[in-house]
Design a protein around this motif. Structure first.
Motif, short mmCIF file in Angstrom:
data_model
loop_
_atom_site.label_atom_id
_atom_site.label_comp_id
_atom_site.label_asym_id
_atom_site.label_seq_id
_atom_site.Cartn_x
_atom_site.Cartn_y
_atom_site.Cartn_z
N ILE A 3 0.67 -0.81 -0.36
CA ILE A 3 0.06 -0.16 -0.13
C ILE A 3 0.65 0.89 -0.22
O ILE A 3 1.51 1.22 1.35
N VAL A 19 -7.56 3.27 -2.55
CA VAL A 19 -6.29 2.84 -2.35
C VAL A 19 -5.43 3.27 -3.67
O VAL A 19 -5.67 2.20 -4.57
N LEU A 21 -1.70 1.17 -4.81
CA LEU A 21 -0.89 0.19 -5.10
C LEU A 21 0.54 0.23 -5.55
O LEU A 21 0.35 1.04 -6.43
N PRO A 29 -7.64 0.71 -6.41
CA PRO A 29 -9.37 0.00 -5.93
C PRO A 29 -9.93 1.03 -4.56
O PRO A 29 -9.00 1.82 -3.99
N GLU A 48 -7.40 -5.07 4.16
CA GLU A 48 -6.59 -6.35 3.90
C GLU A 48 -7.20 -7.67 3.35
O GLU A 48 -7.41 -8.13 1.76
N LEU A 51 -8.96 -6.14 0.49
CA LEU A 51 -7.85 -5.59 -1.02
C LEU A 51 -7.07 -7.52 -1.73
O LEU A 51 -6.61 -7.34 -2.75
N TRP A 54 -10.25 -8.16 -4.34
CA TRP A 54 -9.50 -7.16 -5.14
C TRP A 54 -8.48 -7.56 -6.37
O TRP A 54 -9.01 -7.23 -7.39
N GLU A 55 -7.80 -7.85 -5.09
CA GLU A 55 -6.14 -8.44 -6.18
C GLU A 55 -6.68 -9.95 -7.43
O GLU A 55 -6.08 -9.20 -8.57
N THR B 77 -13.01 0.04 -8.93
CA THR B 77 -11.67 0.62 -9.06
C THR B 77 -11.53 1.70 -10.16
O THR B 77 -12.01 1.25 -11.44
#
Lengths: 91, 196
Positions: A3, A19, A21, A29, A48, A51, A54-55, B77
């Motif tokens: 992050i 956020v 990254l 995101p 966390e 995220l 999301w990844e 996003t």
């Protein structure tokens, strides 16, 4: 996944965080703050988990986009047979 | 003044009569050019067209790029829209690898962008906006909550923004359908023009 920065963002539908990254400079995101609360208090563990989820989606999306980028543009159909009409009058 | 040289080539006269200061080229249909040298290259900064009297700024920042490939957008996003090579880019400010426009000179810029979403759903928020130095603000984003499903949904935005040299701008999109959505390859652009 590292992050780099977390910022507030007050949108019409609610307050988010954005956020940034290190590994994804092209995709930031966003998460509704209400979704990151436990008993009304912000919960970093929830961020966390969000995220990581999301990844997984982002990797799928990036793979689709990479494939699209490498797909050659379709060749246009040869229309020389029709272009012979150019300059002619249609009665 | 010893080292100052004012070269008046093709210049007919410079007058100050009745409160009017005029730089006049009376040779028919010849342009008046204001040139500047950056220390190596002589460039035309201002061009007054002799035939119409119109003005051009050949070195003014102007840029246009089109979308050439479809792009999948993750839910929730802010995603930088990917483009191909620039159609024109006067000052070489477009970074094709990172899909961002970095301004060389401070000033006011008109930025515009457009995308076409495919197969959009109802009750979903779609956004288009400009990210400046990676940041997104309410005033740089368009909000659009769809009321119905659509085969295609176009979004566009134009903004006048003051940018300082070195700042960069990207076109970004966002949606909250809960899954990935697609923006179409055939229609979409990003353009920047310095206006002052």
């Amino acid at each position: 996944m590292k992050i780099k920065e977390i910022k507030n963002w007050k949108a019409i539908e609610g307050e988010y965080i954005i956020v940034t990254l290190e590994e994804y400079p092209h995709a930031q995101p966003t998460f509704l703050l209400d979704d990151l609360k436990t008993d009304g208090v912000l919960d970093s563990k929830k961020l966390e988990v969000a995220l990581k989820a999301w990844e997984i989606n982002q990797k799928e999306v990036d793979a689709i986009n990479e494939a699209a980028k490498n797909t050659p543009s379709p060749t246009l159909i040869d229309i020389s047979a029709l272009k012979t009409l150019e300059g002619k009058e249609v009665i | 003044m010893a080292n100052t040289k004012l070269r008046l080539a093709r210049l007919e006269y410079l007058t100050d009569t009745a409160g009017e200061l005029a730089l006049t080229n009376s040779t028919s249909d010849k342009d008046v050019l204001v040139k500047i040298n950056d220390g190596g290259t002589t460039r035309t900064a201002i061009q007054v067209h002799g035939d119409e009297g119109s003005l051009s700024f050949p070195r003014q920042s102007n840029f246009l790029v089109y979308k050439t490939a479809s792009q999948s957008i993750n839910t929730g996003t802010y995603t930088t829209v990917v483009f191909g090579a620039a159609t024109y880019d006067v000052l070489g400010e477009w970074d094709n690898a990172n899909d961002r426009f970095t301004v060389k000179d401070t000033g006011f810029y008109i930025v515009s962008g457009r995308v076409l979403w495919q197969n959009t759903n109802s009750d979903i928020v779609y956004r288009i906006g400009f990210s400046i130095n990676g940041g997104i603000g309410d005033n740089t984003v368009v909000y659009d909550r769809s009321a119905f499903t659509a085969v295609y949904r176009q979004q566009q935005m134009t903004l006048l923004v003051y940018l300082t040299a070195g700042q960069y701008v990207s076109l970004v999109v966002w949606q909250n359908s809960g899954g990935a959505e697609t923006i179409y390859e055939g229609i979409g652009h990003f353009a920047v023009s310095k206006v002052a």
